[in-house]
Design an enzyme around this catalytic site. Structure first.
Site: not given
Ligand code: PEP
Length: 252
Positions: A13, A15, A98, A100, A169, A175, A214
């Site tokens: 992703n 982003k 997601h 976000e 998630e 992040g 992460s």
């Molecule tokens: C994500 O944006 O779905 C995500 C898991 O980000 P990160 O790996 O940076 O935590």
């Protein structure tokens, strides 16, 4: 617990990151070393770059995904992209719900379910994200939250959910560099698997449940070894070719 062997999925992703030059460099570095991966691979890129990435990845093991789509088929919805438009650009996957988007765009469980339906109706595989915040985890609400989020999708999509991908998630892990332990992740994946079993008994083992939050080159193998973790949704580490390639190599 999953009994059927299925191909894992590693989805990046990006982003709101990238540029024409940076995307080209990243794709070229990935394609140079990706070989024939044991898992399915996708990169979910910002909408303006779909055409560029589709052209760069054509004929390769890397599928192209979007990061969102409209629940509507067409019309007066300024700023949105329909599933059919994404299809025009060869999009195979779309991230839906997601955290976000839930957080910054107020996306409800019902809207996420409708977006899932729009993707499925047009042959795009939705990667449906669920996950609890830190406050919810600390209040002991993790199971209730993820089950409520997935239930909305199941309610609207019925037996078609056998075609979805789920991504667990935990919001507190996205992040932040704070990864769920393999045990914490597996525990929630098992809850989601049981819920899928209830809704799509014959197909639940075939539904891929990704972990996201992460995930990186150092922790991927241990997470991906859990019985109900069928891949990863990777943010930050998907922007670095060597790291993303190591995660792909860990998914067998
Ligand atoms: C994500 O944006 O779905 C995500 C898991 O980000 P990160 O790996 O940076 O935590």
């Amino acid at each position: 617990m999953s009994v059927m062997k299925k191909k894992k999925l590693i989805a990046g992703n990006w982003k709101m990151n990238g540029s024409l030059a940076a995307n080209e460099a990243l794709l070229k570095a990935l394609l140079q070393d990706i070989g024939a991966p044991a898992c399915d691979v996708a990169v979910c890129v910002p909408a303006p770059y779909l055409a560029q990435v589709q052209a760069l990845a054509a004929g390769s093991p890397i599928a192209v995904g979007a990061q969102d789509l409209s629940a509507q088929p067409q019309g007066a919805f300024t700023g949105e992209q329909s599933a059919l438009m994404l299809k025009d650009f060869g999009v195979r996957y779309a991230i839906v719900g997601h955290s976000e988007r839930r957080q910054y765009h107020g996306e409800s469980d019902e809207l996420v379910a409708a977006k899932t339906a729009a993707a499925l109706a047009n042959g795009i595989t939705p990667i449906v994200c669920v996950g609890e915040t830190l406050a919810q985890r600390e209040a002991g609400e993790t199971e209730e939250v993820v089950k409520r989020q997935l239930a909305a999708v199941i309610h609207v999509n019925g037996h078609c959910i056998s075609e979805i991908v789920v991504a667990y998630e935990p919001v507190w892990a996205i992040g932040t560099g704070k990864t769920a332990t393999p045990e914490q992740a597996q525990a929630v994946h098992a809850v989601l698997r049981a819920q899928l079993h209830h809704a799509a008994s014959d197909h639940a083992d075939g539904i891929r449940i990704l972990y996201g939050g992460s995930m990186n080159a150092a922790n991927a193998a241990e997470l991906l070894a859990q019985p109900d973790i069928d891949g990863g949704l990777i943010g930050g580490a998907s922007l670095k070719a060597p790291d993303f390639l190591q995660i792909i190599a860990a998914a067998r």
